[in-house]
Design a protein around this motif. Structure first.
Motif, PDB file in Angstrom:
ATOM      1  N   THR A   3      -2.442  10.494   2.462  1.00  0.00           N
ATOM      2  CA  THR A   3      -1.443   9.670   2.675  1.00  0.00           C
ATOM      3  C   THR A   3      -1.324   8.328   2.629  1.00  0.00           C
ATOM      4  OG1 THR A   3      -0.637  11.517   4.336  1.00  0.00           O
ATOM      5  CG2 THR A   3       0.824   9.580   4.301  1.00  0.00           C
ATOM      6  N   LEU A   5       1.080   4.674   3.003  1.00  0.00           N
ATOM      7  CA  LEU A   5       2.408   3.974   3.550  1.00  0.00           C
ATOM      8  C   LEU A   5       2.349   2.508   2.845  1.00  0.00           C
ATOM      9  CD1 LEU A   5       4.696   3.647   5.637  1.00  0.00           C
ATOM     10  CD2 LEU A   5       3.009   2.503   7.058  1.00  0.00           C
ATOM     11  N   LEU A  66       6.765   7.500  12.058  1.00  0.00           N
ATOM     12  CA  LEU A  66       5.373   7.487  11.911  1.00  0.00           C
ATOM     13  C   LEU A  66       4.397   8.482  13.130  1.00  0.00           C
ATOM     14  CD1 LEU A  66       4.371   4.013  10.266  1.00  0.00           C
ATOM     15  CD2 LEU A  66       4.968   6.135   9.236  1.00  0.00           C
ATOM     16  N   GLU A  69       1.734  10.858  12.626  1.00  0.00           N
ATOM     17  CA  GLU A  69       1.009  11.007  11.333  1.00  0.00           C
ATOM     18  C   GLU A  69      -0.469  10.297  11.296  1.00  0.00           C
ATOM     19  OE1 GLU A  69       2.672  12.018   8.599  1.00  0.00           O
ATOM     20  OE2 GLU A  69       4.679  12.005   8.754  1.00  0.00           O
ATOM     21  N   ILE A  71      -2.595   8.047   8.513  1.00  0.00           N
ATOM     22  CA  ILE A  71      -2.375   7.303   7.465  1.00  0.00           C
ATOM     23  C   ILE A  71      -3.697   6.683   6.777  1.00  0.00           C
ATOM     24  CG2 ILE A  71      -1.213   5.283   6.194  1.00  0.00           C
ATOM     25  CD1 ILE A  71       0.940   5.706   8.368  1.00  0.00           C
ATOM     26  N   ALA A  74      -2.860   2.148   4.145  1.00  0.00           N
ATOM     27  CA  ALA A  74      -1.404   1.459   4.662  1.00  0.00           C
ATOM     28  C   ALA A  74      -1.361   0.019   3.986  1.00  0.00           C
ATOM     29  CB  ALA A  74      -1.257   1.228   6.124  1.00  0.00           C
TER      30      ALA A  74
END
Ligand SMILES: NC(=O)c1ccc[n+]([C@@H]2O[C@H](COP(=O)([O-])OP(=O)(O)OC[C@H]3O[C@@H](n4cnc5c(N)ncnc54)[C@H](OP(=O)(O)O)[C@@H]3O)[C@@H](O)[C@H]2O)c1
Length: 222
Positions: A3, A5, A66, A69, A71, A74
């Motif tokens: 993931t 961001l 968020l 989550e 991440i 980022a």
């Protein structure tokens, strides 16, 4: 699926980060402040969230979004150059540039960094070589330079706090890039800058926490 961001993904470097991560099959959470940009990010396959980084309530709301989550990568990208002349700065110019480039980072990095630490991930902020005091050889853009020097200070504090928890936090110079901010005569196209930024972030190890790097990974003096 990892993931990413991206905060400030409406155009320029942020949009290209979203495009390249999606093309590589990443899940992308991206922010922009206009509905049309949110729609276009959705069409890229990103999960798009409205955020003006100068709005404290919206920044706090991102924290709720968020929550829970993790991440892996980022990026804090949103930034403002401000006045193109270096005369007597107006209060409005000072506030716009400092609120966008510094105050927003002071609010958002403590919200984002715990989710990055949870993934033992990486966090990059889009600073600028123009913010370097050690490499300074021009005064052009003095308000922008001051804001990026202050952003670098915020990044160092973030690295000190969240590095020990597992987030590797780095300030980046993306190059002089052909975007609305960099202009058409800039040295690099946005695809190459972003390819380098992504590769450098992916390659760094926790000992890079709290450093200031060029897009290609070369260190820049604070
Ligand atoms: N281009 C270069 O040569 C260069 C060099 C060194 C550093 N940088 C840094 O790299 C970053 C990206 O630059 P860029 O060249 O891609 O700039 P850009 O094309 O001018 O894009 C600026 C981005 O910041 C967003 N933004 C500005 N104020 C915002 C706010 N209050 N809330 C939310 N988003 C906001 C803009 O969103 P909207 O579309 O909604 O305005 C846009 O997505 C910046 O931090 C910049 O300082 C760029």
């Amino acid at each position: 699926m990892p993931t990413a961001l991206i905060i400030g993904a409406s155009r320029g470097i942020g949009r290209e980060l979203a495009r390249q991560y999606r093309a590589d099959g990443w899940r992308v959470i991206a922010t922009a402040r206009k509905q049309q940009d949110l729609d276009e990010l959705g069409q890229l396959g990103a999960e798009a969230h409205a955020l003006d980084v100068t709005h404290a309530d919206a920044s706090a709301a991102l924290g709720l979004t968020l929550d829970g989550e993790t991440i892996d990568s980022a990026w804090l990208v949103a930034g403002l150059y401000g006045p193109r002349d270096d005369g007597f700065p107006t209060q409005d110019d000072f506030d716009s540039v400092m609120h966008t480039n510094v105050l927003a980072a002071m609010r958002l990095l403590p919200i984002v960094a715990p989710q990055v630490a949870a993934a033992q991930g990486k966090l990059g902020v889009l600073s600028s070589r123009m913010g370097s005091i050690g490499a300074r050889n021009s005064t052009i853009g003095s308000l922008y330079r001051a804001s990026k020097a202050a952003l670098n200070s915020v990044l160092r504090d973030t690295a000190l706090t969240f590095g020990p928890q597992g987030a590797t936090c780095v300030a980046f110079h993306p190059g002089w890039v052909q975007t609305d901010m960099g202009g058409a005569s800039a040295a690099m196209n946005v695809e190459d800058s972003v390819r380098d930024l992504r590769a450098t972030l992916a390659s760094i190890t926790p000992d890079a926490n709290g450093t200031f790097l060029n897009h290609d990974g070369d260190p820049i003096p604070w």
